[in-house]
Design a protein around this motif. Sequence first.
Motif, mmCIF file in Angstrom:
data_model
loop_
_atom_site.group_PDB
_atom_site.id
_atom_site.type_symbol
_atom_site.label_atom_id
_atom_site.label_comp_id
_atom_site.label_asym_id
_atom_site.label_seq_id
_atom_site.Cartn_x
_atom_site.Cartn_y
_atom_site.Cartn_z
ATOM 1 N N PHE A 1 -6.829 11.744 -7.965
ATOM 2 C CA PHE A 1 -7.484 12.050 -9.315
ATOM 3 C C PHE A 1 -7.149 11.146 -10.027
ATOM 4 O O PHE A 1 -8.715 10.244 -10.341
ATOM 5 C CB PHE A 1 -6.341 13.215 -10.059
ATOM 6 C CG PHE A 1 -6.979 14.612 -10.475
ATOM 7 C CD1 PHE A 1 -8.339 14.835 -10.716
ATOM 8 C CD2 PHE A 1 -6.355 15.481 -9.376
ATOM 9 C CE1 PHE A 1 -9.149 15.846 -10.485
ATOM 10 C CE2 PHE A 1 -7.413 16.735 -9.389
ATOM 11 C CZ PHE A 1 -8.108 16.974 -9.617
ATOM 12 N N ALA A 2 -6.314 10.387 -10.165
ATOM 13 C CA ALA A 2 -5.934 8.621 -10.536
ATOM 14 C C ALA A 2 -7.308 8.214 -9.929
ATOM 15 O O ALA A 2 -8.012 7.050 -10.792
ATOM 16 C CB ALA A 2 -4.250 7.931 -10.171
ATOM 17 N N ARG A 3 -7.027 7.648 -8.480
ATOM 18 C CA ARG A 3 -8.145 6.793 -7.971
ATOM 19 C C ARG A 3 -9.923 7.068 -8.571
ATOM 20 O O ARG A 3 -10.328 6.257 -8.722
ATOM 21 C CB ARG A 3 -7.856 6.873 -6.583
ATOM 22 C CG ARG A 3 -8.267 5.823 -5.871
ATOM 23 C CD ARG A 3 -8.133 4.327 -6.325
ATOM 24 N NE ARG A 3 -9.699 3.287 -5.438
ATOM 25 C CZ ARG A 3 -9.253 2.493 -6.001
ATOM 26 N NH1 ARG A 3 -9.527 2.169 -7.371
ATOM 27 N NH2 ARG A 3 -10.686 1.985 -5.429
ATOM 28 N N VAL A 4 -9.257 8.601 -8.342
ATOM 29 C CA VAL A 4 -11.544 8.811 -8.903
ATOM 30 C C VAL A 4 -11.415 8.348 -10.009
ATOM 31 O O VAL A 4 -12.522 8.040 -10.191
ATOM 32 C CB VAL A 4 -11.349 10.362 -8.884
ATOM 33 C CG1 VAL A 4 -12.320 10.879 -9.242
ATOM 34 C CG2 VAL A 4 -11.736 10.983 -6.975
ATOM 35 N N SER A 5 -10.470 8.509 -11.265
ATOM 36 C CA SER A 5 -10.707 8.019 -12.566
ATOM 37 C C SER A 5 -10.945 6.342 -12.552
ATOM 38 O O SER A 5 -11.303 5.814 -13.204
ATOM 39 C CB SER A 5 -9.527 8.274 -13.513
ATOM 40 O OG SER A 5 -9.388 8.199 -14.703
ATOM 41 N N GLU A 6 -10.454 5.574 -12.313
ATOM 42 C CA GLU A 6 -10.055 4.715 -11.352
ATOM 43 C C GLU A 6 -11.830 3.566 -11.075
ATOM 44 O O GLU A 6 -12.212 3.254 -11.903
ATOM 45 C CB GLU A 6 -9.533 3.850 -10.736
ATOM 46 C CG GLU A 6 -7.607 3.893 -11.577
ATOM 47 C CD GLU A 6 -6.976 3.686 -10.781
ATOM 48 O OE1 GLU A 6 -6.857 2.424 -8.672
ATOM 49 O OE2 GLU A 6 -5.368 3.585 -11.175
ATOM 50 N N LEU A 7 -11.723 4.789 -9.974
ATOM 51 C CA LEU A 7 -13.543 4.766 -10.264
ATOM 52 C C LEU A 7 -14.507 4.596 -10.919
ATOM 53 O O LEU A 7 -15.521 4.168 -10.834
ATOM 54 C CB LEU A 7 -13.508 4.919 -8.444
ATOM 55 C CG LEU A 7 -13.261 4.882 -6.861
ATOM 56 C CD1 LEU A 7 -12.953 5.657 -6.105
ATOM 57 C CD2 LEU A 7 -13.914 3.683 -7.324
ATOM 58 N N GLN A 8 -14.071 5.773 -10.905
ATOM 59 C CA GLN A 8 -15.374 6.234 -12.463
ATOM 60 C C GLN A 8 -15.750 5.149 -13.416
ATOM 61 O O GLN A 8 -16.446 4.790 -13.684
ATOM 62 C CB GLN A 8 -15.217 7.756 -12.850
ATOM 63 C CG GLN A 8 -15.794 7.958 -14.034
ATOM 64 C CD GLN A 8 -15.767 10.096 -14.293
ATOM 65 O OE1 GLN A 8 -14.297 9.868 -14.465
ATOM 66 N NE2 GLN A 8 -16.663 10.121 -14.805
ATOM 67 N N ILE A 9 -14.188 4.919 -14.338
ATOM 68 C CA ILE A 9 -14.289 3.707 -15.392
ATOM 69 C C ILE A 9 -14.993 2.685 -14.869
ATOM 70 O O ILE A 9 -15.989 2.056 -15.179
ATOM 71 C CB ILE A 9 -13.337 2.958 -15.570
ATOM 72 C CG1 ILE A 9 -12.456 4.453 -16.553
ATOM 73 C CG2 ILE A 9 -13.169 2.262 -16.365
ATOM 74 C CD1 ILE A 9 -10.581 4.271 -16.805
ATOM 75 N N GLN A 10 -14.780 1.811 -13.326
ATOM 76 C CA GLN A 10 -15.908 0.659 -13.179
ATOM 77 C C GLN A 10 -16.860 0.928 -12.317
ATOM 78 O O GLN A 10 -17.776 0.280 -12.858
ATOM 79 C CB GLN A 10 -15.152 0.414 -11.323
ATOM 80 C CG GLN A 10 -15.215 -0.423 -10.766
ATOM 81 C CD GLN A 10 -14.962 -0.915 -9.126
ATOM 82 O OE1 GLN A 10 -13.572 -0.312 -9.105
ATOM 83 N NE2 GLN A 10 -15.225 -1.903 -8.340
ATOM 84 N N THR A 11 -17.314 2.197 -12.032
ATOM 85 C CA THR A 11 -19.245 2.440 -11.659
ATOM 86 C C THR A 11 -19.676 2.536 -12.910
ATOM 87 O O THR A 11 -20.438 2.277 -13.506
ATOM 88 C CB THR A 11 -19.013 3.391 -11.314
ATOM 89 O OG1 THR A 11 -18.463 3.635 -10.127
ATOM 90 C CG2 THR A 11 -20.386 3.974 -10.950
ATOM 91 N N VAL A 12 -19.067 2.979 -14.166
ATOM 92 C CA VAL A 12 -19.458 3.338 -15.520
ATOM 93 C C VAL A 12 -20.149 1.998 -15.901
ATOM 94 O O VAL A 12 -21.242 1.640 -16.346
ATOM 95 C CB VAL A 12 -18.501 3.805 -16.110
ATOM 96 C CG1 VAL A 12 -19.073 3.660 -17.971
ATOM 97 C CG2 VAL A 12 -18.756 4.878 -16.552
ATOM 98 N N HIS A 13 -18.866 0.814 -15.674
ATOM 99 C CA HIS A 13 -19.036 -0.260 -16.012
ATOM 100 C C HIS A 13 -20.177 -1.105 -15.314
ATOM 101 O O HIS A 13 -20.774 -1.797 -15.800
ATOM 102 C CB HIS A 13 -18.395 -1.582 -15.928
ATOM 103 C CG HIS A 13 -17.049 -0.990 -17.157
ATOM 104 N ND1 HIS A 13 -17.905 -0.997 -18.438
ATOM 105 C CD2 HIS A 13 -15.523 -1.075 -16.246
ATOM 106 C CE1 HIS A 13 -15.492 -0.860 -19.319
ATOM 107 N NE2 HIS A 13 -14.940 -1.023 -17.681
ATOM 108 N N GLU A 14 -20.210 -0.551 -14.231
ATOM 109 C CA GLU A 14 -21.476 -1.809 -13.193
ATOM 110 C C GLU A 14 -22.964 -0.667 -14.152
ATOM 111 O O GLU A 14 -23.634 -1.826 -13.515
ATOM 112 C CB GLU A 14 -21.130 -1.228 -11.870
ATOM 113 C CG GLU A 14 -19.629 -2.007 -11.342
ATOM 114 C CD GLU A 14 -19.255 -1.810 -9.917
ATOM 115 O OE1 GLU A 14 -20.524 -2.459 -8.892
ATOM 116 O OE2 GLU A 14 -18.471 -1.285 -9.485
ATOM 117 N N GLU A 15 -22.719 0.515 -13.523
ATOM 118 C CA GLU A 15 -23.761 1.438 -14.497
ATOM 119 C C GLU A 15 -24.873 0.243 -15.547
ATOM 120 O O GLU A 15 -25.475 0.001 -15.586
ATOM 121 C CB GLU A 15 -23.672 2.447 -14.747
ATOM 122 C CG GLU A 15 -23.456 3.705 -13.341
ATOM 123 C CD GLU A 15 -23.647 4.993 -13.936
ATOM 124 O OE1 GLU A 15 -24.218 5.299 -14.811
ATOM 125 O OE2 GLU A 15 -23.981 5.875 -12.763
#
Length: 228
Positions: free
Chosen positions: A127-141
């Motif tokens: 869950f922690a890793r999914v959350s980290e990836l989501q934040i990173q992806t939002v920035h890239e989007e």
Amino acid sequence: MVGFQCYYDTWFSQLRQLVQQLSQSPNPPTTDEHHHQLRQLINKAMSHYADYYAAKSVSAKHDVLEFFSPPWTTALERSLHWIGGWRPTTAFHLVYTESSILFESHVIDILRGFHTGDLGDLSPAQFARVSELQIQTVHEENDITDDLSDWQDEASDLAAAIYGDVGRKMEKLVGILERADQLRLRTMKSLVELLTLQQGAEFLVAAAELQFGIHGWGLQQDRHRGNN
């Protein structure tokens, strides 16, 4: 672009076959042979997506605007598109939704200490890793969206559109589309890698079934409008 539409129709049909194979594979895998079989199917599915984006990149260089309103998709699908395709952060919402549904269906077993191993049984580290990836992806989007907005501002200048370097502007738009597609593919790969084989297969099936469902619903809506 008729050639790409034929390619897409074939690709879409092959995706259905892959999803059927994933759905029918032993899950959870209980033997080495099962693990090997499931891993091969997951790799095959990811290669299938990679092939699609590679073919799309080549075709976009000839007519990038076609991919912002692709005729091989329905009006519903196009209304949900972000820069020529699905929004990468949708993948995280899908993981959370599937995890919640499966957790609720197995909550008694999980509370008793039994592990189902499916998406409803994600570990705190996952869950922690999914959350980290989501934040990173939002920035890239957001970065890609900002670049597209800048491109649109330039293109909205009528004089620049007429007298400017149109070829250069189209090349820039191709680059923006490719970055969006790369983010889509990279997001899927990152999620599959952090999930177990069983969870990865479930995620790929859920993602494809969402795509199939939206496409089917869109076809119904298009036919209804056509009849009216």
